[in-house]
Design an enzyme around this catalytic site. Structure first.
Site, PDB file in Angstrom:
ATOM      1  N   GLY A  73       0.818  -1.208   0.000  1.00 39.50           N
ATOM      2  CA  GLY A  73       0.000   0.000   0.000  1.00 39.50           C
ATOM      3  C   GLY A  73       0.854   1.261   0.000  1.00 39.50           C
ATOM      4  O   GLY A  73       0.520   2.250  -0.663  1.00 39.50           O
ATOM      5  N   ASN A 153      -6.931   4.764   9.468  1.00 33.66           N
ATOM      6  CA  ASN A 153      -6.435   3.537  10.082  1.00 33.66           C
ATOM      7  C   ASN A 153      -6.400   3.591  11.606  1.00 33.66           C
ATOM      8  O   ASN A 153      -6.388   2.564  12.258  1.00 33.66           O
ATOM      9  CB  ASN A 153      -5.048   3.188   9.548  1.00 33.66           C
ATOM     10  CG  ASN A 153      -4.112   4.373   9.523  1.00 33.66           C
ATOM     11  OD1 ASN A 153      -4.414   5.401   8.921  1.00 33.66           O
ATOM     12  ND2 ASN A 153      -2.983   4.264  10.195  1.00 33.66           N
ATOM     13  N   GLN A 181      -7.481   0.718   4.228  1.00 35.13           N
ATOM     14  CA  GLN A 181      -8.325   0.206   5.316  1.00 35.13           C
ATOM     15  C   GLN A 181      -9.729  -0.178   4.843  1.00 35.13           C
ATOM     16  O   GLN A 181     -10.384  -1.001   5.478  1.00 35.13           O
ATOM     17  CB  GLN A 181      -8.453   1.247   6.437  1.00 35.13           C
ATOM     18  CG  GLN A 181      -7.201   1.424   7.269  1.00 35.13           C
ATOM     19  CD  GLN A 181      -6.847   0.202   8.119  1.00 35.13           C
ATOM     20  OE1 GLN A 181      -7.708  -0.558   8.546  1.00 35.13           O
ATOM     21  NE2 GLN A 181      -5.558   0.020   8.355  1.00 35.13           N
ATOM     22  N   SER A 201      -4.054  -2.782  -0.256  1.00 37.37           N
ATOM     23  CA  SER A 201      -2.966  -3.676   0.144  1.00 37.37           C
ATOM     24  C   SER A 201      -3.541  -4.995   0.650  1.00 37.37           C
ATOM     25  O   SER A 201      -4.510  -5.004   1.407  1.00 37.37           O
ATOM     26  CB  SER A 201      -2.159  -2.990   1.244  1.00 37.37           C
ATOM     27  OG  SER A 201      -1.109  -3.830   1.669  1.00 37.37           O
ATOM     28  N   HIS A 203      -2.429  -7.398   2.730  1.00 38.64           N
ATOM     29  CA  HIS A 203      -2.304  -7.913   4.095  1.00 38.64           C
ATOM     30  C   HIS A 203      -3.269  -7.278   5.080  1.00 38.64           C
ATOM     31  O   HIS A 203      -3.345  -7.682   6.232  1.00 38.64           O
ATOM     32  CB  HIS A 203      -0.850  -7.794   4.594  1.00 38.64           C
ATOM     33  CG  HIS A 203      -0.410  -6.427   5.008  1.00 38.64           C
ATOM     34  ND1 HIS A 203      -0.381  -6.029   6.319  1.00 38.64           N
ATOM     35  CD2 HIS A 203       0.016  -5.361   4.286  1.00 38.64           C
ATOM     36  CE1 HIS A 203       0.065  -4.782   6.392  1.00 38.64           C
ATOM     37  NE2 HIS A 203       0.306  -4.354   5.171  1.00 38.64           N
ATOM     38  N   THR A 239       9.550  -8.493 -11.952  1.00 33.88           N
ATOM     39  CA  THR A 239       8.820  -9.736 -12.193  1.00 33.88           C
ATOM     40  C   THR A 239       7.635  -9.824 -11.237  1.00 33.88           C
ATOM     41  O   THR A 239       7.773  -9.598 -10.037  1.00 33.88           O
ATOM     42  CB  THR A 239       9.775 -10.937 -12.005  1.00 33.88           C
ATOM     43  OG1 THR A 239      10.845 -10.777 -12.927  1.00 33.88           O
ATOM     44  CG2 THR A 239       9.062 -12.256 -12.248  1.00 33.88           C
ATOM     45  N   CYS A 327       3.243   2.098  12.962  1.00 30.12           N
ATOM     46  CA  CYS A 327       4.449   2.808  12.534  1.00 30.12           C
ATOM     47  C   CYS A 327       4.881   3.840  13.564  1.00 30.12           C
ATOM     48  O   CYS A 327       6.034   4.226  13.617  1.00 30.12           O
ATOM     49  CB  CYS A 327       4.219   3.495  11.208  1.00 30.12           C
ATOM     50  SG  CYS A 327       2.913   2.754  10.256  1.00 30.12           S
TER      51      CYS A 327
HETATM   52  C1  LIG Z   1      -1.380  -0.134   6.319  1.00 27.77           C
HETATM   53  C2  LIG Z   1      -1.701   1.105   5.617  1.00 27.77           C
HETATM   54  C3  LIG Z   1      -0.883   1.588   4.577  1.00 27.77           C
HETATM   55  C4  LIG Z   1       0.394   0.910   4.193  1.00 27.77           C
HETATM   56  O1  LIG Z   1       0.176  -0.316   3.556  1.00 27.77           O
HETATM   57  P1  LIG Z   1       1.399  -1.342   3.452  1.00 27.77           P
HETATM   58  O2  LIG Z   1       0.895  -2.410   2.543  1.00 27.77           O
HETATM   59  O3  LIG Z   1       1.658  -1.842   4.828  1.00 27.77           O
HETATM   60  O4  LIG Z   1       2.542  -0.603   2.877  1.00 27.77           O
HETATM   61  C5  LIG Z   1      -1.260   2.754   3.940  1.00 27.77           C
HETATM   62  N1  LIG Z   1      -2.386   3.401   4.281  1.00 27.77           N
HETATM   63  C6  LIG Z   1      -3.206   2.961   5.256  1.00 27.77           C
HETATM   64  C7  LIG Z   1      -4.456   3.721   5.553  1.00 27.77           C
HETATM   65  C8  LIG Z   1      -2.892   1.800   5.958  1.00 27.77           C
HETATM   66  O5  LIG Z   1      -3.698   1.388   6.926  1.00 27.77           O
END
Ligand SMILES: *Cc1c(COP(=O)(O)O)cnc(C)c1O
Length: 404
Positions: A73, A153, A181, A201, A203, A239, A327
C-alpha cells in the site's frame, strides 16, 4: 482463554486465511514460470495474473487494465502522488491532502514539498471528518491532485468520499484515495465515487504481505514508478509476484462474498465493546465518528493512563492491541491523527486502538473489557495526577465522567 492470543490489531495487519495460503502454494512450486515468458510452463502464471486483475476490477467496478499490482500500500501511495505531481507539472504544482493521512501519504507529500510542490494539509473536525467547505476553499487554479483517505487507520472514520470525488470532478482535479483500510470492508465503485486513483494492500484483508495495487483510471497521465522491464504495461517494472497476486485475489474474492455478513457481525461486536468501555470505565472517551466508522474499529482514550503501559499489560494478558498506528509505536510523539481531532497531548497518550476481524468473538471482547478495566484501574492507582484529581481536584477541573 489466557493461553490463546486474542488478536485485536487487524488494522496493522491480518492473519492470512487458510484458503488464501492454499491457493498460493502451487504458484511457488508448480506454476513458477515467469509471466512474461513464451513457453507453456508460464501459462498458469500468466492466467493467474489476468485473473487477479479481473477480480480487483470486479470489486472496484473498473477495467482489468486499470489495475496495477505493486509491492504494498505504501508503494501505491508513493506512486500515485509522485507520478501525478510529475505528470501534471505543466498544469500546476499544488496538492490538497489532510492532516490525518497515513505516513505513506504524509511523508511523500513532505518529500514533494522539498521538490517545490505546494501542499495544503486540511484540518479535520473533532470526529476526524474533512470539512467540504474547507476543501472547496483550498482549491486553486494550480491544484492538480486531491488525496483523501477512504477510512482512517487509527480512528476508523470514513471520509465523505462521494462528495470529495464530485468536487474534484467539478473542478477537473485528479482524486486519489488511500483505501488500504476500506478495500474489502465496504463497497467501493470508482465510477460512482469519481475516484481516479486508489491504493489497496493485501495484508489488511487476510491476504499476504508484500502485494498491493494502484487503480489508475484510463486517461490519467501517469509516469512509471519502477523503471526496468515492461511489466504492468510498462508502468511498474519487476517480475510479477504471482503467488502474492493469487493470494490477494483469493482474499479479495472472499472479502467481497462475505462483506455484508462480516460488517454486520463486526459492527455489532464493536458497538458492544464501545458501550461496555464507555459505561464501565470512568474518564474514558471514544475517538472518531460514532456512525461513519469502519465496522471493526474502536479507539479509546483513558485519562491518567499511558497507552504504552496499557499495551504491555494487555500483552501479558494475551491481548494484542495498539496505541496508535504500528508505525508510530516506538516513538513517544502522540499520534498525529489524535492531535488533529483536537485531543490534548496527555489524552492522546492514553489511547488504545482495538481492531476486530471476522474471527473475533464476544467472549474475547468480554475478556478484553475485563482486562482493560483492571489495567486502567491499576495504572490510575499508580498515577500521582489521578490521585490529585480524585483528592478534590474533581470540581476544580470540572471533571466530566465520560468525555465524548
Ligand atoms: C497499512 C496502511 C498503509 C500501508 O500499507 P502497506 O501495505 O503496509 O505498505 C497505507 N495506508 C493505510 C491507511 C494503511 O492502513
Amino acid at each position: 482463554m489466557s493461553n490463546k492470543v486474542i488478536y485485536l490489531d487487524n488494522a496493522a495487519t491480518t492473519r492470512v486465511r487458510r484458503e488464501v495460503a492454499e491457493a498460493m502454494l502451487p504458484y511457488f512450486t508448480e506454476e513458477y514460470g515467469n509471466a512474461s515468458a513464451i513457453y507453456s510452463l508460464a501459462g498458469g502464471a500468466k492466467e493467474a495474473l489476468q485473473n487477479g486483475r479481473d477480480i480487483m476490477a470486479g470489486l472496484l467496478g473498473c477495467a482489468g487494465n486499470e489495475i496495477y499490482f505493486t509491492g504494498c500500500g505504501s508503494e501505491s501511495d508513493n506512486w500515485a502522488l509522485k507520478a501525478a505531481a510529475e505528470a501534471y507539472r505543466a498544469k500546476g504544482n499544488h496538492i490538497i491532502t489532510t492532516k490525518i493521512e497515513h505516513h505513506a501519504v504524509l511523508h511523500t507529500c513532505q518529500w514533494l514539498e522539498k521538490q517545490g510542490v505546494e501542499v495544503t494539509y486540511l484540518d479535520v473536525d473533532e470526529q476526524g471528518l474533512v470539512r467540504l467547505e474547507q476543501l472547496k476553499a483550498a482549491i486553486r487554479p494550480t491544484t492538480i491532485l486531491i488525496s483523501v483517505m477512504f477510512a482512517n487507520n487509527e480512528i476508523g472514520t470514513m471520509e465523505p468520499i462521494r462528495e470529495i470525488g464530485a468536487l474534484a470532478r467539478e473542478h477537473g482535479i485528479l482524486f486519489h484515495t488511500d483505501a488500504v483500510q476500506a478495500f474489502g470492508q465496504v463497497p467501493i465503485d470508482v465510477d460512482e465515487l469519481n475516484i481516479d486513483m486508489l491504493s489497496a494492500s493485501a495484508h489488511k484483508l487476510n491476504g499476504p504481505k508484500g502485494v498491493g495495487l494502484l487503480y489508475i483510471r484510463k486517461g490519467v497521465k501517469i509516469r512509471s514508478f519502477m523503471h526496468g522491464g515492461a511489466q504492468e504495461r510498462k508502468r511498474r517494472a519487476g517480475t510479477e509476484n504471482i503467488p502474492g497476486i493469487v493470494g490477494f485475489g483469493e482474499a479479495a474474492k472472499i472479502a467481497a462474498a462475505t462483506m455484508q455478513e462480516r460488517a454486520a457481525k463486526e459492527t455489532k461486536l464493536r458497538d458492544y465493546l464501545i458501550e461496555r468501555v464507555l459505561t464501565e470505565i470512568p474518564y474514558s472517551r471514544l475517538n472518531g465518528c460514532r456512525t461513519k466508522r469502519l465496522p471493526g474499529n474502536a479507539n479509546f482514550s483513558f485519562q491518567f493512563v499511558e497507552g504504552e503501559s496499557m499495551l504491555i499489560m494487555l500483552d501479558m494478558a494475551g491481548i494484542c492491541a495498539s496505541s496508535g498506528s504500528a508505525c508510530t509505536s516506538g516513538s513517544l510523539d502522540p499520534s498525529h491523527v489524535l492531535l488533529a481531532i483536537g485531543l490534548p497531548h496527555e489524552i492522546a497518550h492514553g489511547s488504545l486502538r482495538l481492531t476486530l476481524s471476522h474471527e473475533t468473538t464476544r467472549e474475547e471482547i468480554d475478556y478484553t473489557v475485563e482486562q482493560i478495566k483492571e489495567i486502567v484501574a491499576k495504572l490510575r492507582d499508580m498515577s500521582p495526577l489521578y490521585e490529585d484529581f480524585i483528592k478534590g481536584g474533581q470540581e476544580r477541573q470540572g471533571g466530566k465522567k465520560n468525555v465524548q
